[in-house]
Scaffold this motif. Structure first.
Motif, PDB file in Angstrom:
ATOM      1  N   MET A 124      30.975  89.876 124.073  1.00  0.00           N
ATOM      2  CA  MET A 124      32.201  90.596 124.383  1.00  0.00           C
ATOM      3  C   MET A 124      32.690  91.341 123.143  1.00  0.00           C
ATOM      4  N   VAL A 125      32.986  92.620 123.309  1.00  0.00           N
ATOM      5  CA  VAL A 125      33.620  93.424 122.262  1.00  0.00           C
ATOM      6  C   VAL A 125      35.044  93.698 122.731  1.00  0.00           C
ATOM      7  N   ARG A 126      36.018  93.349 121.907  1.00  0.00           N
ATOM      8  CA  ARG A 126      37.409  93.452 122.348  1.00  0.00           C
ATOM      9  C   ARG A 126      38.299  93.928 121.203  1.00  0.00           C
ATOM     10  N   SER A 127      39.222  94.811 121.541  1.00  0.00           N
ATOM     11  CA  SER A 127      40.254  95.248 120.604  1.00  0.00           C
ATOM     12  C   SER A 127      41.584  95.194 121.339  1.00  0.00           C
ATOM     13  N   GLN A 174      48.815  84.770 133.076  1.00  0.00           N
ATOM     14  CA  GLN A 174      48.931  86.184 133.411  1.00  0.00           C
ATOM     15  C   GLN A 174      50.227  86.823 132.917  1.00  0.00           C
ATOM     16  N   PRO A 175      51.389  86.152 133.029  1.00  0.00           N
ATOM     17  CA  PRO A 175      52.622  86.787 132.521  1.00  0.00           C
ATOM     18  C   PRO A 175      52.555  87.122 131.036  1.00  0.00           C
ATOM     19  N   GLU A 176      51.984  86.193 130.234  1.00  0.00           N
ATOM     20  CA  GLU A 176      51.860  86.455 128.803  1.00  0.00           C
ATOM     21  C   GLU A 176      50.872  87.588 128.531  1.00  0.00           C
ATOM     22  N   LEU A 177      49.756  87.585 129.270  1.00  0.00           N
ATOM     23  CA  LEU A 177      48.723  88.582 129.023  1.00  0.00           C
ATOM     24  C   LEU A 177      49.163  89.991 129.403  1.00  0.00           C
ATOM     25  N   GLU A 178      50.211  90.102 130.196  1.00  0.00           N
ATOM     26  CA  GLU A 178      50.748  91.419 130.510  1.00  0.00           C
ATOM     27  C   GLU A 178      51.362  92.074 129.273  1.00  0.00           C
ATOM     28  N   MET A 179      51.658  91.269 128.249  1.00  0.00           N
ATOM     29  CA  MET A 179      52.190  91.810 126.992  1.00  0.00           C
ATOM     30  C   MET A 179      51.076  92.301 126.071  1.00  0.00           C
ATOM     31  N   LEU A 180      49.836  92.243 126.552  1.00  0.00           N
ATOM     32  CA  LEU A 180      48.671  92.581 125.733  1.00  0.00           C
ATOM     33  C   LEU A 180      48.154  93.961 126.120  1.00  0.00           C
ATOM     34  N   TYR A 181      47.998  94.815 125.118  1.00  0.00           N
ATOM     35  CA  TYR A 181      47.358  96.108 125.362  1.00  0.00           C
ATOM     36  C   TYR A 181      45.886  96.001 124.998  1.00  0.00           C
ATOM     37  N   LEU A 182      45.010  96.267 125.982  1.00  0.00           N
ATOM     38  CA  LEU A 182      43.567  96.205 125.763  1.00  0.00           C
ATOM     39  C   LEU A 182      43.082  97.586 125.344  1.00  0.00           C
ATOM     40  N   ASN A 183      42.933  97.770 124.042  1.00  0.00           N
ATOM     41  CA  ASN A 183      42.442  99.036 123.520  1.00  0.00           C
ATOM     42  C   ASN A 183      40.979  99.246 123.883  1.00  0.00           C
ATOM     43  N   GLU A 184      40.206  98.143 123.841  1.00  0.00           N
ATOM     44  CA  GLU A 184      38.775  98.226 124.158  1.00  0.00           C
ATOM     45  C   GLU A 184      38.309  96.915 124.739  1.00  0.00           C
ATOM     46  N   LEU A 185      37.454  96.981 125.738  1.00  0.00           N
ATOM     47  CA  LEU A 185      36.832  95.780 126.298  1.00  0.00           C
ATOM     48  C   LEU A 185      35.443  96.153 126.800  1.00  0.00           C
TER      49      LEU A 185
END
Length: 319
Positions: free
Chosen positions: A48-51, A25-36
């Motif tokens: 799954m469609v992901r950007s 979770q700490p690492e994934l907080e650095m991720l911006y989910l443009n699309e899910l």
């Protein structure tokens, strides 16, 4: 849907698939989910469609997916056209990676890396092997390596124009209000049809078990090739980089990527040539020289072999 809600949905589906993301979770907080967008077609498939865009480079260890007893993940990576509503302030710094398809078993752990400011776009189909075998039908004997020895399965394939067209249509389509499951199942099967059509043209080789070390080695070689397409191809350097003998490296490279190292190198050069002609509007001679060709006649013949069209005519048709 806000970024926070998208991440909550991602964590929820990870738990359903048997892959807890709590430790990451700490690492994934650095991720911006443009699309899910996640489409539940279980027990046969999940789509799954992901950007995503990472604010900093990081890697996480993906645990085995346990929701499918026997299954594979087919990820169509780096969609050519997709929405980009990222909060990254300077969108000009975002980069795209070479579109490709990666196929891997669900039962193995793998490292998933998110390079800083790289726009990672993908459509991923997680599918039961029994369902896939039924879909392929009597031709499944051509793909015994998928069904008889799941441990050996790790394949990367170039994204053909037919696949790219369907993937982009898939990613850009808004959620269907009527018969949504039928629509997404149909599009998923269309992607699988084109993918296995391409895979059927691969050389018939014996697929062997690949260790983590061998996979890491062959990807080091692939990555070196990918960043050296404007330089001469030197096999000895790649062999030394891999830490394997040349025969073993050739065999594993062919197994994973479906092409020999030199063919792969030339394919990447031609893909980049097409991009330079189409997007950068370079002349044929400028393109050839930028990719390290001293003989422009040879460059033209090689381009025509890949695209069934001379580079000058291809450039005019794509404008």
């Amino acid at each position: 849907m806000s970024d926070v809600k998208k991440k909550h949905e991602m964590y929820y589906w990870a738990e359903r698939l048997g892959v807890s993301l709590n430790s990451s979770q700490p690492e994934l907080e650095m991720l911006y989910l443009n699309e899910l967008k996640i489409v539940d077609l279980m027990p046969e498939m999940l789509v799954m469609v992901r950007s995503v865009v990472a604010k900093q480079t990081f890697c996480i260890r993906r645990k085995p997916i346990t929701a499918f007893e026997h299954g594979i993940s087919i990820s169509f990576q780096n969609i050519i056209n997709s929405r980009l509503n990222t909060s990254i302030s300077d969108k000009k710094i975002l980069q795209q990676m070479q579109p490709h398809v990666r196929i891997m078993p669900l039962h193995v752990e793998s490292d998933v890396c998110f390079p800083k400011n790289i726009n990672i776009q993908q459509v991923t189909i997680i599918i039961s092997l029994d369902y896939l075998k039924s879909f392929i039908g009597k031709d499944n004997t051509k793909f015994e390596y998928f069904f008889n020895n799941e441990k050996t399965l790790w394949i990367e394939e170039f994204m053909s124009p037919e696949i790219a067209e369907v993937v982009n249509e898939f990613s850009l389509t808004k959620t269907q209000e009527t018969l949504s499951d039928a629509y997404y199942r149909l599009k998923s099967l269309e992607l699988l049809f084109y993918l296995f059509k391409n895979l059927s043209t691969r050389a018939n080789i014996t697929h062997q078990y690949l260790s983590k070390y061998e996979l890491e080695s062959v990807y080091r070689v692939r990555d070196r090739i990918a960043v050296s397409i404007n330089k001469p191809f030197i096999q000895d350097e790649l062999v030394k980089l891999s830490g394997m003998n040349v025969i073993k490296l050739r065999k594993i490279f062919m197994q994973v990527f479906g092409k020999g190292m030199y063919s792969y190198y030339q394919h990447l050069r031609m893909q980049e040539a097409a991009r330079l002609l189409r997007e950068e509007h370079l002349s044929v001679s400028e393109t050839g020289y930028q990719l390290g060709f001293s003989n422009l006649s040879y460059f033209g013949r090689l381009f025509e072999r890949h695209f069934n069209m001379k580079p000058k005519k291809w450039s005019r048709n794509k404008q």
